[in-house]
Design a protein around this motif. Structure first.
Motif, PDB file in Angstrom:
ATOM      1  N   ASN A   1       8.695  14.527  -9.930  1.00 56.53           N
ATOM      2  CA  ASN A   1       9.939  14.271 -10.657  1.00 56.53           C
ATOM      3  C   ASN A   1      10.505  15.552 -11.261  1.00 56.53           C
ATOM      4  O   ASN A   1      11.731  15.726 -11.351  1.00 56.53           O
ATOM      5  N   SER A   2       9.619  16.461 -11.651  1.00 56.93           N
ATOM      6  CA  SER A   2      10.084  17.717 -12.232  1.00 56.93           C
ATOM      7  C   SER A   2      10.861  18.539 -11.221  1.00 56.93           C
ATOM      8  O   SER A   2      11.858  19.196 -11.567  1.00 56.93           O
ATOM      9  N   GLY A   3      10.430  18.511  -9.957  1.00 54.42           N
ATOM     10  CA  GLY A   3      11.173  19.232  -8.926  1.00 54.42           C
ATOM     11  C   GLY A   3      12.595  18.726  -8.807  1.00 54.42           C
ATOM     12  O   GLY A   3      13.556  19.502  -8.689  1.00 54.42           O
ATOM     13  N   VAL A   4      12.749  17.403  -8.854  1.00 57.26           N
ATOM     14  CA  VAL A   4      14.081  16.782  -8.788  1.00 57.26           C
ATOM     15  C   VAL A   4      14.896  17.138 -10.024  1.00 57.26           C
ATOM     16  O   VAL A   4      16.081  17.514  -9.931  1.00 57.26           O
ATOM     17  N   GLN A   5      14.280  17.048 -11.191  1.00 54.16           N
ATOM     18  CA  GLN A   5      15.031  17.304 -12.424  1.00 54.16           C
ATOM     19  C   GLN A   5      15.442  18.768 -12.550  1.00 54.16           C
ATOM     20  O   GLN A   5      16.502  19.066 -13.103  1.00 54.16           O
ATOM     21  N   ILE A   6      14.629  19.666 -12.034  1.00 54.65           N
ATOM     22  CA  ILE A   6      15.027  21.078 -12.025  1.00 54.65           C
ATOM     23  C   ILE A   6      16.322  21.248 -11.229  1.00 54.65           C
ATOM     24  O   ILE A   6      17.246  21.964 -11.644  1.00 54.65           O
TER      25      ILE A   6
END
Length: 457
Positions: free
Chosen positions: A219-224
């Motif tokens: 999810n962090s990859g998407v939010q970045i």
């Protein structure tokens, strides 16, 4: 720059030790760096979110010693999300999709059958304005997906696109955006998903560091990608290992297991809970740390294991005892007063009994024994009655102090010839009604000569 962190629970149940661990990591990080801690409720799910859960979360965090600099509610920030969504729509990065759940499942299975990754194929990007008008005339309402930057020129020619960050806990982390579907950020009913609202909030609130569970790595990859699309700076990220029950099961709000409220009601000390929740699964020894400042001093998120850790409430007992055994009277005074333990000798009483307690509330038993007489648990053996009666005749005169017990038992030993357990146990049972407990040298002055003689069998 002021370091700013956040804890963002959903008020759909009582917080448990698993999500409280996240709160503690963020709080200690802020404490260690003289930063700010924001409590932010993800309460946009109006069906499941309840005020009582939010209030309980605030109370539980306060009990642990976590003091937010700011408390926010996502339900009050809808205009902020509307504005951010319009910006993404205007730039072509948020696009409408009309597939039903059933249609998406069929497409997923078809891609799997063709040995393709089961990700969304961006079919909605091929729709014309006329197509969209027709679909909406049929009663379909769009959900909106974020166009991931995982292509060069053609969104239908996805290429490996790596997102990297230096994780506060796990060192270098990488997420390949080409392996992911464009995330849905807005549902058909117009409500927003946490993936989006969290990003908008983090930007608006100046969150500098995000520490959360390692189930959010992808999810962090998407939010970045979303953060960069909105032209903001990406916060520093840290992903800690998750806690499970002692049997290895996940901890859930729905079951109510290991909720902070239940641990508090069971009489555990907040620092026993905090010590175990923070130190388990790290390179630090799990010990009873007496204060948040002391815990912050040894806290290091990078020392956290990558694998899940088991939280066993039984481990709390030893930590709880250690904290109580060293607890000064001033710290226990208010709770003792609430139990009816007060007066000139309350401090002397606490120092006498604390070494035998597992919970502060256990002091009530010993206060009752001192004030009202022996517990009914144990009775003197018949062969000991005459011995105890004779022993009471040898009580020293007042004033009494801690040396009185030794003076008395020395005299009893000399007259009766008894020693060891046959000497001490009958006296303990006569005085307290129990076979174990605090040092009688400490209890005897509290009883006084009159109170002691009243226990003569």
């Amino acid at each position: 720059m002021t370091i700013t962190v956040r804890f963002a629970p959903s008020p759909t149940g009582y917080i448990h030790i698993g999500n409280t661990r996240i709160a503690l990591f963020n709080w200690l990080f802020a404490l260690k760096n003289n930063g700010r801690f924001i409590l932010r409720f993800d309460d946009t799910d109006t069906v499941r979110s309840k005020t009582e859960y939010a209030e309980a979360t605030i109370a539980d965090l306060d009990w642990l010693g976590i003091k937010p600099a700011l408390i926010e509610y996502q339900s009050k920030r809808i205009p902020n999300y509307d504005a951010a969504a319009e910006r993404l729509k205007a730039s072509g990065l948020l696009y409408p999709c009309y597939e039903t759940a059933e249609e998406l499942e069929r497409k997923r299975k078809l891609r799997l059958a063709r040995r393709l990754p089961p990700i969304y194929g961006r079919d909605a990007l091929k729709l014309t304005s006329a197509d969209r008008v027709k679909l909406e005339a049929e009663g379909r309402r769009p959900h909106w997906r974020f166009l991931l930057p995982n292509f060069k020129d053609d969104p239908f020619s996805v290429a490996r696109t790596e997102v990297h960050w230096d994780d506060l806990v796990r060192s270098r982390e990488t997420v390949d955006l080409s392996s992911l579907s464009d995330p849905v950020l807005v549902r058909e009913d117009g409500t927003y998903l946490y993936t989006f609202t969290s990003v908008v909030d983090d930007i608006d609130m100046g969150i500098s560091h995000i520490i959360r569970g390692n189930d959010h790595i992808t999810n962090s990859g998407v939010q970045i990608a979303i953060i960069e699309a909105l032209g903001a700076k990406v916060p520093n990220l840290g992903h800690i290992n998750l806690l499970t029950t002692a049997s290895g099961e996940g901890i859930s709000k729905r079951t109510g297991a290991l909720s902070i409220g239940s641990l508090r009601r069971d009489g555990y000390e907040p620092m026993a809970v905090a010590s175990l929740a923070v130190l388990i699964g790290t390179s630090e020894n799990v010990t009873a740390v007496p204060s948040m400042d002391a815990l912050a001093a040894i806290f290091d998120p990078a020392a956290t294991s990558k694998s899940a850790s088991k939280f066993d409430p039984a481990d709390l007992d030893a930590l709880n005892r250690a904290l109580i055994h060293a607890m000064p009277y001033a710290q226990a005074k208010d709770r003792l007063t609430a139990l009816g333990i007060e007066g000139d000798r309350a401090e002397e009483f606490w120092l006498a009994v604390r070494g035998n307690l597992s919970r502060v509330s256990d002091a009530s038993l010993w206060w009752k024994i001192i004030k009202d007489g022996p517990a009914a648990d144990e009775q003197l053996a018949e062969e000991d009655r005459d011995f105890v009666r004779a022993a009471f005749d040898l009580l020293p005169p007042e004033p009494w102090n801690r040396d009185t017990w030794k003076q008395w038992t020395d005299a009893v030993k000399a007259q009766s010839g008894r020693k060891g357990k046959p000497l001490f146990m009958p006296l303990r049972v006569a005085l307290t009604g129990l076979t174990s407990g605090p040092e009688l040298a400490d209890l005897l002055p509290l009883l006084g000569q009159e109170g002691t003689l009243a226990r003569r069998p």
